[in-house]
Design a protein around this motif. Structure first.
Motif, PDB file in Angstrom:
ATOM      1  N   ILE A  27       4.407  -2.150  14.986  1.00 40.13           N
ATOM      2  CA  ILE A  27       4.368  -0.875  14.273  1.00 40.13           C
ATOM      3  C   ILE A  27       4.772  -1.132  12.833  1.00 40.13           C
ATOM      4  CG2 ILE A  27       5.411   1.412  14.090  1.00 40.13           C
ATOM      5  CD1 ILE A  27       5.748   1.424  17.084  1.00 40.13           C
ATOM      6  N   PRO A  28       3.919  -0.812  11.857  1.00 42.03           N
ATOM      7  CA  PRO A  28       4.263  -1.028  10.452  1.00 42.03           C
ATOM      8  C   PRO A  28       5.478  -0.194  10.032  1.00 42.03           C
ATOM      9  CG  PRO A  28       1.924  -0.569  10.695  1.00 42.03           C
ATOM     10  CD  PRO A  28       2.558  -0.305  12.020  1.00 42.03           C
ATOM     11  N   ALA A  29       6.109  -0.604   8.938  1.00 43.04           N
ATOM     12  CA  ALA A  29       7.367   0.011   8.490  1.00 43.04           C
ATOM     13  C   ALA A  29       7.257   1.521   8.286  1.00 43.04           C
ATOM     14  CB  ALA A  29       7.829  -0.659   7.206  1.00 43.04           C
ATOM     15  N   GLY A  30       6.202   1.993   7.661  1.00 47.44           N
ATOM     16  CA  GLY A  30       6.053   3.429   7.417  1.00 47.44           C
ATOM     17  C   GLY A  30       5.970   4.221   8.708  1.00 47.44           C
ATOM     18  N   TRP A  31       5.210   3.726   9.656  1.00 49.83           N
ATOM     19  CA  TRP A  31       5.090   4.405  10.941  1.00 49.83           C
ATOM     20  C   TRP A  31       6.380   4.296  11.741  1.00 49.83           C
ATOM     21  CZ3 TRP A  31       1.832   8.019  12.001  1.00 49.83           C
ATOM     22  CH2 TRP A  31       0.600   8.054  11.350  1.00 49.83           C
ATOM     23  N   HIS A  32       7.096   3.195  11.604  1.00 47.21           N
ATOM     24  CA  HIS A  32       8.375   3.039  12.304  1.00 47.21           C
ATOM     25  C   HIS A  32       9.345   4.132  11.865  1.00 47.21           C
ATOM     26  CE1 HIS A  32      12.414   1.392  13.041  1.00 47.21           C
ATOM     27  NE2 HIS A  32      11.861   0.864  14.108  1.00 47.21           N
ATOM     28  N   LYS A  62       3.177   3.168   0.473  1.00 49.74           N
ATOM     29  CA  LYS A  62       3.059   1.763   0.081  1.00 49.74           C
ATOM     30  C   LYS A  62       4.337   1.062   0.533  1.00 49.74           C
ATOM     31  CE  LYS A  62      -0.561   1.886  -2.937  1.00 49.74           C
ATOM     32  NZ  LYS A  62      -1.518   2.608  -2.208  1.00 49.74           N
ATOM     33  N   PRO A  63       4.218  -0.015   1.328  1.00 54.88           N
ATOM     34  CA  PRO A  63       5.433  -0.725   1.746  1.00 54.88           C
ATOM     35  C   PRO A  63       6.137  -1.351   0.545  1.00 54.88           C
ATOM     36  CG  PRO A  63       3.469  -1.727   2.705  1.00 54.88           C
ATOM     37  CD  PRO A  63       3.017  -0.585   1.865  1.00 54.88           C
ATOM     38  N   ARG A  64       7.446  -1.442   0.633  1.00 56.63           N
ATOM     39  CA  ARG A  64       8.234  -2.093  -0.421  1.00 56.63           C
ATOM     40  C   ARG A  64       7.942  -3.591  -0.409  1.00 56.63           C
ATOM     41  NH1 ARG A  64      10.826   2.495   0.138  1.00 56.63           N
ATOM     42  NH2 ARG A  64      11.816   3.483  -1.541  1.00 56.63           N
ATOM     43  N   GLU A  65       8.218  -4.265  -1.516  1.00 58.16           N
ATOM     44  CA  GLU A  65       7.912  -5.699  -1.600  1.00 58.16           C
ATOM     45  C   GLU A  65       8.739  -6.524  -0.622  1.00 58.16           C
ATOM     46  OE1 GLU A  65      11.010  -4.663  -4.591  1.00 58.16           O
ATOM     47  OE2 GLU A  65       8.968  -3.950  -4.307  1.00 58.16           O
ATOM     48  N   TRP A  66       9.893  -6.020  -0.200  1.00 58.98           N
ATOM     49  CA  TRP A  66      10.744  -6.765   0.732  1.00 58.98           C
ATOM     50  C   TRP A  66      10.372  -6.506   2.194  1.00 58.98           C
ATOM     51  CZ3 TRP A  66      13.067  -3.063   3.622  1.00 58.98           C
ATOM     52  CH2 TRP A  66      13.304  -1.830   3.017  1.00 58.98           C
ATOM     53  N   GLN A  67       9.490  -5.564   2.457  1.00 56.04           N
ATOM     54  CA  GLN A  67       9.068  -5.299   3.824  1.00 56.04           C
ATOM     55  C   GLN A  67       7.983  -6.300   4.217  1.00 56.04           C
ATOM     56  OE1 GLN A  67       8.103  -1.133   3.291  1.00 56.04           O
ATOM     57  NE2 GLN A  67       9.897  -0.551   4.491  1.00 56.04           N
ATOM     58  N   LYS A  68       8.258  -7.060   5.255  1.00 58.91           N
ATOM     59  CA  LYS A  68       7.335  -8.106   5.675  1.00 58.91           C
ATOM     60  C   LYS A  68       6.251  -7.544   6.582  1.00 58.91           C
ATOM     61  CE  LYS A  68      10.686 -11.802   5.416  1.00 58.91           C
ATOM     62  NZ  LYS A  68      11.327 -12.898   6.122  1.00 58.91           N
ATOM     63  N   PRO A  69       5.042  -8.120   6.513  1.00 60.37           N
ATOM     64  CA  PRO A  69       3.983  -7.688   7.435  1.00 60.37           C
ATOM     65  C   PRO A  69       4.292  -8.161   8.855  1.00 60.37           C
ATOM     66  CG  PRO A  69       3.221  -9.512   6.086  1.00 60.37           C
ATOM     67  CD  PRO A  69       4.587  -9.129   5.576  1.00 60.37           C
ATOM     68  N   PHE A  70       3.627  -7.567   9.802  1.00 61.44           N
ATOM     69  CA  PHE A  70       3.828  -7.907  11.207  1.00 61.44           C
ATOM     70  C   PHE A  70       3.501  -9.364  11.462  1.00 61.44           C
ATOM     71  CE2 PHE A  70       1.638  -8.484  15.323  1.00 61.44           C
ATOM     72  CZ  PHE A  70       2.747  -8.358  16.144  1.00 61.44           C
ATOM     73  N   GLN A  71       4.357 -10.004  12.230  1.00 64.37           N
ATOM     74  CA  GLN A  71       4.109 -11.362  12.711  1.00 64.37           C
ATOM     75  C   GLN A  71       4.469 -11.361  14.189  1.00 64.37           C
ATOM     76  OE1 GLN A  71       6.470 -14.387  10.867  1.00 64.37           O
ATOM     77  NE2 GLN A  71       5.154 -16.012  11.580  1.00 64.37           N
TER      78      GLN A  71
END
Length: 132
Positions: free
Chosen positions: A65-70, A87-96
């Motif tokens: 679940i991406p950060a915004g939806w979380h 827009k996700p913040r620069e410190w928010q990592k994509p899903f891995q």
């Protein structure tokens, strides 16, 4: 037929029959993320808040679940990302995905899975021995 049997006997494949029934009965589609997960809301939970849930595209993997939806799922924000220009913040990592058991898993120095040598113990460590 195979998909229906998987939903009856497994909980990790997309959705269970209970979730499917609740979605059909009370679910209002709110949006979809870049992974194809679909988000719903409807009814109330035990605390009186609007109930929110996700139907995963594939395996039920909560870290997908991406950060915004979380934030929306956990009632941190009231506006879902689909209703705003999130827009996700620069410190928010994509899903891995969880890499445990794969060649890309973390293997620290000294691990049996890592072919390197175990690092030497520094002088700030005294091993315990009986009678000391």
């Amino acid at each position: 037929m195979k998909s229906l049997l998987l939903q009856i006997f497994t909980w990790w494949n997309s959705q269970t029959l209970g979730t499917r029934f609740h979605t059909w009965r009370k679910g209002q589609r709110v949006g979809e993320d870049e992974f194809g997960n679909v988000y719903y809301q409807g009814g109330t939970d035990s605390e009186g808040r609007t109930r929110r849930w996700v139907i995963y595209n594939g395996y039920a993997e909560a870290s997908a679940i991406p950060a915004g939806w979380h934030g929306w799922m956990h009632h941190r924000v009231d506006t879902p990302p689909s209703d705003e220009n999130y827009k996700p913040r620069e410190w928010q990592k994509p899903f891995q995905p969880n890499l445990t058991g794969t060649p890309y898993a973390y293997r620290p120095k000294g691990s049996i899975a890592n072919l390197g040598e175990r690092p030497k113990v520094t002088g700030d460590y005294d091993a315990w021995s009986p009678g000391s």
